[in-house]
Design a protein around this motif. Sequence first.
Motif, mmCIF file in Angstrom:
data_model
loop_
_atom_site.group_PDB
_atom_site.id
_atom_site.type_symbol
_atom_site.label_atom_id
_atom_site.label_comp_id
_atom_site.label_asym_id
_atom_site.label_seq_id
_atom_site.Cartn_x
_atom_site.Cartn_y
_atom_site.Cartn_z
ATOM 1 N N GLU A 15 31.246 42.727 34.458
ATOM 2 C CA GLU A 15 30.900 41.450 35.083
ATOM 3 C C GLU A 15 32.147 40.571 35.174
ATOM 4 O O GLU A 15 32.911 40.472 34.212
ATOM 5 N N GLY A 16 32.368 39.980 36.345
ATOM 6 C CA GLY A 16 33.525 39.131 36.563
ATOM 7 C C GLY A 16 34.761 39.867 37.060
ATOM 8 O O GLY A 16 35.747 39.240 37.458
ATOM 9 N N GLN A 17 34.715 41.169 37.072
ATOM 10 C CA GLN A 17 35.860 41.971 37.486
ATOM 11 C C GLN A 17 35.989 41.999 39.009
ATOM 12 O O GLN A 17 34.989 41.932 39.744
ATOM 13 N N LYS A 18 37.215 42.131 39.474
ATOM 14 C CA LYS A 18 37.497 42.304 40.900
ATOM 15 C C LYS A 18 37.519 43.798 41.198
ATOM 16 O O LYS A 18 38.214 44.557 40.530
ATOM 17 N N LEU A 19 36.750 44.219 42.190
ATOM 18 C CA LEU A 19 36.599 45.651 42.476
ATOM 19 C C LEU A 19 36.812 45.902 43.963
ATOM 20 O O LEU A 19 36.359 45.115 44.799
ATOM 21 N N THR A 20 37.467 47.016 44.272
ATOM 22 C CA THR A 20 37.761 47.327 45.674
ATOM 23 C C THR A 20 37.158 48.660 46.076
ATOM 24 O O THR A 20 37.301 49.658 45.368
ATOM 25 N N GLY A 42 16.354 46.633 53.408
ATOM 26 C CA GLY A 42 17.156 47.132 54.511
ATOM 27 C C GLY A 42 18.631 46.957 54.245
ATOM 28 O O GLY A 42 19.045 46.526 53.168
ATOM 29 N N LEU A 43 19.404 47.308 55.228
ATOM 30 C CA LEU A 43 20.845 47.137 55.129
ATOM 31 C C LEU A 43 21.205 45.714 55.546
ATOM 32 O O LEU A 43 20.672 45.205 56.537
ATOM 33 N N ARG A 44 22.109 45.111 54.825
ATOM 34 C CA ARG A 44 22.567 43.760 55.169
ATOM 35 C C ARG A 44 24.070 43.795 55.407
ATOM 36 O O ARG A 44 24.823 44.351 54.608
ATOM 37 N N LEU A 45 24.474 43.173 56.494
ATOM 38 C CA LEU A 45 25.869 43.217 56.924
ATOM 39 C C LEU A 45 26.711 42.253 56.099
ATOM 40 O O LEU A 45 26.385 41.064 56.001
ATOM 41 N N ILE A 46 27.804 42.771 55.552
ATOM 42 C CA ILE A 46 28.704 41.943 54.742
ATOM 43 C C ILE A 46 29.875 41.461 55.602
ATOM 44 O O ILE A 46 30.126 40.260 55.726
ATOM 45 N N GLU A 62 29.496 36.014 51.266
ATOM 46 C CA GLU A 62 29.910 35.228 50.097
ATOM 47 C C GLU A 62 30.073 36.127 48.882
ATOM 48 O O GLU A 62 29.181 36.900 48.527
ATOM 49 N N GLY A 63 31.228 36.029 48.241
ATOM 50 C CA GLY A 63 31.514 36.853 47.069
ATOM 51 C C GLY A 63 32.281 38.123 47.403
ATOM 52 O O GLY A 63 32.563 38.920 46.516
ATOM 53 N N TYR A 64 32.604 38.292 48.687
ATOM 54 C CA TYR A 64 33.307 39.485 49.142
ATOM 55 C C TYR A 64 34.504 39.091 50.011
ATOM 56 O O TYR A 64 34.480 38.079 50.699
ATOM 57 N N ASP A 65 35.534 39.919 49.974
ATOM 58 C CA ASP A 65 36.640 39.842 50.916
ATOM 59 C C ASP A 65 36.775 41.204 51.576
ATOM 60 O O ASP A 65 36.361 42.219 51.013
ATOM 61 N N ALA A 66 37.385 41.223 52.757
ATOM 62 C CA ALA A 66 37.599 42.494 53.452
ATOM 63 C C ALA A 66 39.008 42.522 54.016
ATOM 64 O O ALA A 66 39.660 41.477 54.172
ATOM 65 N N SER A 67 39.455 43.736 54.324
ATOM 66 C CA SER A 67 40.805 43.908 54.859
ATOM 67 C C SER A 67 40.813 45.077 55.819
ATOM 68 O O SER A 67 40.306 46.157 55.498
ATOM 69 N N ARG A 68 41.443 44.888 57.006
ATOM 70 C CA ARG A 68 41.548 45.966 57.997
ATOM 71 C C ARG A 68 43.003 45.985 58.471
ATOM 72 O O ARG A 68 43.349 45.430 59.502
ATOM 73 N N GLU A 69 43.846 46.654 57.692
ATOM 74 C CA GLU A 69 45.281 46.699 58.006
ATOM 75 C C GLU A 69 45.623 47.818 58.972
ATOM 76 O O GLU A 69 46.652 47.794 59.631
ATOM 77 N N LYS A 70 44.759 48.821 59.033
ATOM 78 C CA LYS A 70 44.964 49.923 59.966
ATOM 79 C C LYS A 70 43.661 50.161 60.717
ATOM 80 O O LYS A 70 42.578 49.869 60.209
ATOM 81 N N THR A 77 36.410 44.103 49.020
ATOM 82 C CA THR A 77 36.654 43.683 47.644
ATOM 83 C C THR A 77 35.516 42.796 47.162
ATOM 84 O O THR A 77 35.163 41.814 47.842
ATOM 85 N N VAL A 78 34.967 43.161 46.026
ATOM 86 C CA VAL A 78 34.013 42.296 45.332
ATOM 87 C C VAL A 78 34.857 41.368 44.471
ATOM 88 O O VAL A 78 35.548 41.827 43.556
ATOM 89 N N THR A 79 34.844 40.098 44.765
ATOM 90 C CA THR A 79 35.822 39.198 44.141
ATOM 91 C C THR A 79 35.521 38.931 42.661
ATOM 92 O O THR A 79 36.433 38.746 41.862
#
Lengths: 114, 114
Positions: A15-20, A42-46, A62-70, A77-79
């Motif tokens: 709990e509280g950890q940052k996970l990718t 159902g599926l929910r879009l993040i 909310e609570g998530y970050d994303a990255s699309r470098e390629k 990332t779960v913040t």
Amino acid sequence: GGIITQTPKFLIGQEGQKLTLKCQQNFNHDTMYWYRQDSGKGLRLIYYSITENDLQKGDLSEGYDASREKKSSFSLTVTSAQKNEMAVFLCASSLDWGSAETLYFGSGTRLTVL
Amino acid sequence: AQSVTQPDARVTVSEGASLQLRCKYSYFGTPYLFWYVQYPRQGLQLLLKYYPGDPVVQGVNGFEAEFSKSNSSFHLRKASVHWSDWAVYFCAVSRGTGGYKVVFGSGTRLLVSP
């Protein structure tokens, strides 16, 4: 044909950890997505990404970050992991972002928060 | 905003019997509609999708679905169920214009008895 590879298949964090979570596709698709699948729901879009370096928030960002470098990869990332967000996270891609596009899914990453 | 209701969380069918899985959607206008299937420990795969036109859509593995605007429904059917059809089935609705916005139902788990 192509494939979507999600890594890891199982992710255990505190709990509280940052996970990718990572996702790779070899369809050469423009658009990629992260969905969350909770048991019995159902599926929910993040997040989704129309093209490289583009990011669009979904209904559950909310609570998530994303990255699309390629073009071929999309990470989530779960913040700060919380016990109430234990779920399966599904990555998907589509040729483009039109309404009628078929989504191609990976087999998921199952997140457990201790 | 569009929404999808799959009223049956679980359906049990005998092998060889016919199948109907129900889906009701809410959308002001003509949507695109999808059925996806999720086999155990896998991601979702497209079974079939509806574009405005012929209301009966044929999919893979003998599945078909019928669009009804008057009933706001898109039920999935199969004439003879096989044990390999054991899976979770998701109905999804996408708005007809304006780019990506797909909403998934909560899914129906199909159990096949011998």
